[in-house]
Design a protein around this motif. Structure first.
Motif, PDB file in Angstrom:
ATOM      1  N   ALA A   1      -3.556   2.594   4.314  1.00  0.00           N
ATOM      2  CA  ALA A   1      -4.745   2.917   3.514  1.00  0.00           C
ATOM      3  C   ALA A   1      -5.177   4.359   3.716  1.00  0.00           C
ATOM      4  O   ALA A   1      -5.616   5.028   2.772  1.00  0.00           O
ATOM      5  N   LEU A   2      -5.045   4.859   4.927  1.00  0.00           N
ATOM      6  CA  LEU A   2      -5.435   6.241   5.208  1.00  0.00           C
ATOM      7  C   LEU A   2      -4.608   7.227   4.382  1.00  0.00           C
ATOM      8  O   LEU A   2      -5.159   8.113   3.716  1.00  0.00           O
ATOM      9  N   ARG A   3      -3.284   7.086   4.432  1.00  0.00           N
ATOM     10  CA  ARG A   3      -2.424   8.048   3.745  1.00  0.00           C
ATOM     11  C   ARG A   3      -2.366   7.810   2.240  1.00  0.00           C
ATOM     12  O   ARG A   3      -2.055   8.729   1.479  1.00  0.00           O
ATOM     13  N   GLY A   4      -2.663   6.583   1.820  1.00  0.00           N
ATOM     14  CA  GLY A   4      -2.481   6.251   0.416  1.00  0.00           C
ATOM     15  C   GLY A   4      -3.731   6.219  -0.425  1.00  0.00           C
ATOM     16  O   GLY A   4      -3.650   6.230  -1.652  1.00  0.00           O
ATOM     17  N   PHE A   5      -4.909   6.210   0.204  1.00  0.00           N
ATOM     18  CA  PHE A   5      -6.113   6.044  -0.597  1.00  0.00           C
ATOM     19  C   PHE A   5      -7.322   6.757   0.012  1.00  0.00           C
ATOM     20  O   PHE A   5      -7.945   7.606  -0.612  1.00  0.00           O
TER      21      PHE A   5
ATOM     22  N   PHE B   1       0.823  -1.206   0.000  1.00  0.00           N
ATOM     23  CA  PHE B   1       0.000   0.000   0.000  1.00  0.00           C
ATOM     24  C   PHE B   1       0.856   1.253   0.000  1.00  0.00           C
ATOM     25  O   PHE B   1       0.459   2.284  -0.564  1.00  0.00           O
ATOM     26  N   ASN B   2       2.024   1.197   0.625  1.00  0.00           N
ATOM     27  CA  ASN B   2       2.916   2.352   0.585  1.00  0.00           C
ATOM     28  C   ASN B   2       3.345   2.660  -0.842  1.00  0.00           C
ATOM     29  O   ASN B   2       3.410   3.825  -1.262  1.00  0.00           O
ATOM     30  N   GLU B   3       3.669   1.610  -1.612  1.00  0.00           N
ATOM     31  CA  GLU B   3       4.015   1.789  -3.016  1.00  0.00           C
ATOM     32  C   GLU B   3       2.784   2.146  -3.838  1.00  0.00           C
ATOM     33  O   GLU B   3       2.819   3.031  -4.695  1.00  0.00           O
ATOM     34  N   PHE B   4       1.682   1.437  -3.566  1.00  0.00           N
ATOM     35  CA  PHE B   4       0.450   1.667  -4.311  1.00  0.00           C
ATOM     36  C   PHE B   4      -0.058   3.089  -4.081  1.00  0.00           C
ATOM     37  O   PHE B   4      -0.602   3.722  -4.991  1.00  0.00           O
ATOM     38  N   SER B   5       0.142   3.585  -2.868  1.00  0.00           N
ATOM     39  CA  SER B   5      -0.311   4.944  -2.569  1.00  0.00           C
ATOM     40  C   SER B   5       0.436   5.957  -3.429  1.00  0.00           C
ATOM     41  O   SER B   5      -0.142   6.955  -3.882  1.00  0.00           O
TER      42      SER B   5
ATOM     43  N   MET C   1       0.410  17.380   2.487  1.00  0.00           N
ATOM     44  CA  MET C   1       0.686  17.790   3.863  1.00  0.00           C
ATOM     45  C   MET C   1      -0.535  17.528   4.751  1.00  0.00           C
ATOM     46  O   MET C   1      -0.413  16.999   5.859  1.00  0.00           O
ATOM     47  N   ILE C   2      -1.708  17.887   4.250  1.00  0.00           N
ATOM     48  CA  ILE C   2      -2.931  17.670   5.030  1.00  0.00           C
ATOM     49  C   ILE C   2      -3.161  16.191   5.267  1.00  0.00           C
ATOM     50  O   ILE C   2      -3.504  15.753   6.381  1.00  0.00           O
ATOM     51  N   VAL C   3      -2.945  15.375   4.224  1.00  0.00           N
ATOM     52  CA  VAL C   3      -3.135  13.922   4.346  1.00  0.00           C
ATOM     53  C   VAL C   3      -2.172  13.331   5.374  1.00  0.00           C
ATOM     54  O   VAL C   3      -2.565  12.518   6.221  1.00  0.00           O
ATOM     55  N   GLU C   4      -0.895  13.734   5.314  1.00  0.00           N
ATOM     56  CA  GLU C   4       0.106  13.176   6.229  1.00  0.00           C
ATOM     57  C   GLU C   4      -0.164  13.603   7.678  1.00  0.00           C
ATOM     58  O   GLU C   4       0.032  12.816   8.611  1.00  0.00           O
ATOM     59  N   VAL C   5      -0.615  14.833   7.883  1.00  0.00           N
ATOM     60  CA  VAL C   5      -0.927  15.300   9.241  1.00  0.00           C
ATOM     61  C   VAL C   5      -2.094  14.508   9.817  1.00  0.00           C
ATOM     62  O   VAL C   5      -2.059  14.065  10.984  1.00  0.00           O
ATOM     63  N   MET C   6      -3.138  14.314   9.025  1.00  0.00           N
ATOM     64  CA  MET C   6      -4.294  13.556   9.485  1.00  0.00           C
ATOM     65  C   MET C   6      -3.909  12.104   9.790  1.00  0.00           C
ATOM     66  O   MET C   6      -4.338  11.530  10.795  1.00  0.00           O
TER      67      MET C   6
ATOM     68  N   PHE D   1       6.614  16.084   4.015  1.00  0.00           N
ATOM     69  CA  PHE D   1       7.674  15.167   4.433  1.00  0.00           C
ATOM     70  C   PHE D   1       8.014  15.291   5.916  1.00  0.00           C
ATOM     71  O   PHE D   1       8.668  14.404   6.480  1.00  0.00           O
ATOM     72  N   LEU D   2       7.593  16.392   6.548  1.00  0.00           N
ATOM     73  CA  LEU D   2       7.820  16.543   7.984  1.00  0.00           C
ATOM     74  C   LEU D   2       7.077  15.476   8.783  1.00  0.00           C
ATOM     75  O   LEU D   2       7.435  15.181   9.935  1.00  0.00           O
ATOM     76  N   PHE D   3       6.045  14.888   8.189  1.00  0.00           N
ATOM     77  CA  PHE D   3       5.236  13.874   8.874  1.00  0.00           C
ATOM     78  C   PHE D   3       5.329  12.499   8.217  1.00  0.00           C
ATOM     79  O   PHE D   3       5.034  11.489   8.847  1.00  0.00           O
ATOM     80  N   THR D   4       5.733  12.451   6.949  1.00  0.00           N
ATOM     81  CA  THR D   4       5.791  11.175   6.222  1.00  0.00           C
ATOM     82  C   THR D   4       6.700  10.171   6.910  1.00  0.00           C
ATOM     83  O   THR D   4       6.357   8.993   7.053  1.00  0.00           O
ATOM     84  N   GLY D   5       7.880  10.617   7.341  1.00  0.00           N
ATOM     85  CA  GLY D   5       8.845   9.702   7.949  1.00  0.00           C
ATOM     86  C   GLY D   5       8.308   9.026   9.193  1.00  0.00           C
ATOM     87  O   GLY D   5       8.444   7.811   9.366  1.00  0.00           O
TER      88      GLY D   5
END
Length: 442
Positions: free
Chosen positions: A392-396, A244-248, A420-425, A365-369
């Motif tokens: 699934a949350l961050r990728g879809f 899912f990380n790749e698919f996202s 950024m909004i997606v990664e924060v959520m 990227f401040l939150f992705t890691g």
């Protein structure tokens, strides 16, 4: 106290070794896309990188399938080794290998058979279709090589040989760079040449990886095993977050391409291709961090050592924060240099769009890691469901509504702020799930 201190010191040393080598390994994987983009941008132009960007989501899909089987099978393998169940560990290797071969052949056949509708769906138009197809056809036909390579790399890393895994991936990436130059410039083969060069990356990597079988202490033996559906389910369940990380990345790239085509046109897709390729490298680094500490976390889980398990998690989170700050700083302070690498035509319109997007996109990227660390940690300790929920949350799940709303309200700026909004959520959910997970450890 001295014994505990020595254990903590050994864990830190192993963490640094495994993570640094895994990050270099993933840099090797990302090199082939980065090299393709660089040479295509300079040898073909903006139309070429737009065509490449249309195909890249499919590359993420077969990468994801390979990592799904590799990480899922290797995680169970590492847990079995931690429990000293060597026969079970070897059985898991052979079943993973057979599952991967079967899935890879089916994938290559289906994607090759339906190439035209897939490319049209991905956004190929009159200006990009022929170039995109020349790259797509070759990569899809040889996609099984990439999947098998990722399985070998995953098991080498979990069989106490992260150094060879790193060498294999980097060697494959370097071979691709050399061949990219030869096929695109002297031979003038455009995207077809880039695709052929890319295929040599997994071939080289697999050949280097076979050196592992010359080690006396390896646990990977090719044996005939019966296929067990339950084991397949366990492997896929644990590895699905990696998929899912790749698919996202594929979903994000596809959705951004479609939205940008409608907002601006092909030139915006070309500008986004710059960001997307930098994103591939950044995600490769975070994936390397996750894959690097996974063998240690799985081993400590198998040993029932919750203290060192928590220690590894803490080290991974610290590394994620440090790496995120460096990456954000590069994007925020040096966007001109990043754009110049891919803008040999000095296309001012493309440059302006990319220069607006890079600082805004890099805020994510401040939150992705940290999100990646939690996702890989949960998979490593056999909490596949929680890991998959975050992936699934961050990728879809979040990306579609957030992108559509932000593009509608704020046009291009909204597109660049979406991640950024997606990664924060996702990070808010990750903290909640991680806290619950840690409370269960003794």
């Amino acid at each position: 106290m001295v014994g505990l201190s020595n254990q903590a010191s050994r864990t830190r040393k192993q963490f640094m070794q495994y993570v640094s080598l895994a990050m270099l390994s993933m840099m090797g994987q990302s090199l082939f896309i980065f090299a393709d983009t660089f040479f295509i941008a300079n040898g073909v132009g903006s139309r070429g990188i737009a065509a490449l960007n249309i195909v890249l989501p499919m590359v993420n899909v077969f990468n994801g399938i390979g990592w799904m089987f590799g990480i899922g099978g290797a995680t169970l393998f590492a847990i079995a080794l931690g429990k000293k169940q060597f026969a079970d560990a070897n059985r898991l290797f052979n079943m993973t290998f057979m599952f991967t071969i079967s899935a890879a052949i089916a994938f290559a056949a289906m994607t090759s058979l339906f190439s035209e509708p897939i490319l049209r769906f991905l956004g190929a138009n009159e200006g990009t279709y022929s170039l995109a197809k020349s790259y797509y056809d070759i990569l899809m036909f040889f996609s099984p090589l990439f999947m098998v390579n990722f399985v070998f790399i995953s098991f080498l890393r979990n069989d106490n040989n992260p150094r060879l895994a790193m060498i294999a991936m980097l060697t494959g990436g370097l071979v691709n760079i050399v061949l990219d130059y030869i096929f695109i410039f002297p031979l003038q083969m455009e995207l077809k040449g880039a695709a052929i060069a890319t295929v040599f990356s997994p071939i080289t990597s697999i050949l280097v990886a076979t050196l592992h079988w010359h080690r006396i202490d390896h646990h990977l033996h090719f044996n005939k095993v019966s296929m067990q559906i339950k084991k397949l389910k366990d492997i896929v369940s644990l590895g699905f977050s990696s998929f899912f990380n790749e698919f996202s990345s594929a979903v994000v790239m596809f959705l951004f391409n479609i939205v940008l085509l409608r907002l601006v046109g092909n030139i915006a897709v070309s500008a986004y291709a710059i960001i997307a390729n930098i994103n591939i490298i950044v995600i490769a680094l975070f994936t390397g961090l996750g894959q690097g500490f996974q063998p240690l976390a799985s081993k400590f889980l198998g040993q029932g050592n919750s203290k060192e398990l928590k220690h590894v998690l803490k080290l991974a989170l610290i590394a994620a924060v440090f790496l995120s700050l460096i990456i954000f700083g590069i994007g925020f302070f040096f966007p001109d240099g990043l754009v110049a690498i891919f803008n040999s035509e000095q296309n001012q319109e493309m440059a302006l769009i990319a220069l607006q997007g890079i600082p805004l996109y890099f805020m994510s990227f401040l939150f992705t890691g940290m999100n990646f660390v939690v996702i890989y940690y949960l998979a490593a300790i056999n909490q596949a469901r929680s890991s998959l929920i975050l992936s699934a949350l961050r990728g879809f799940i979040l990306i579609i509504p957030v992108l559509l709303v932000m593009a509608l309200w704020f046009d291009l700026i909204g597109v660049w702020l979406t991640m950024m909004i997606v990664e924060v959520m996702t990070f808010i959910f990750a903290l909640y799930i991680l806290r619950k997970s840690l409370s269960r450890l003794a």
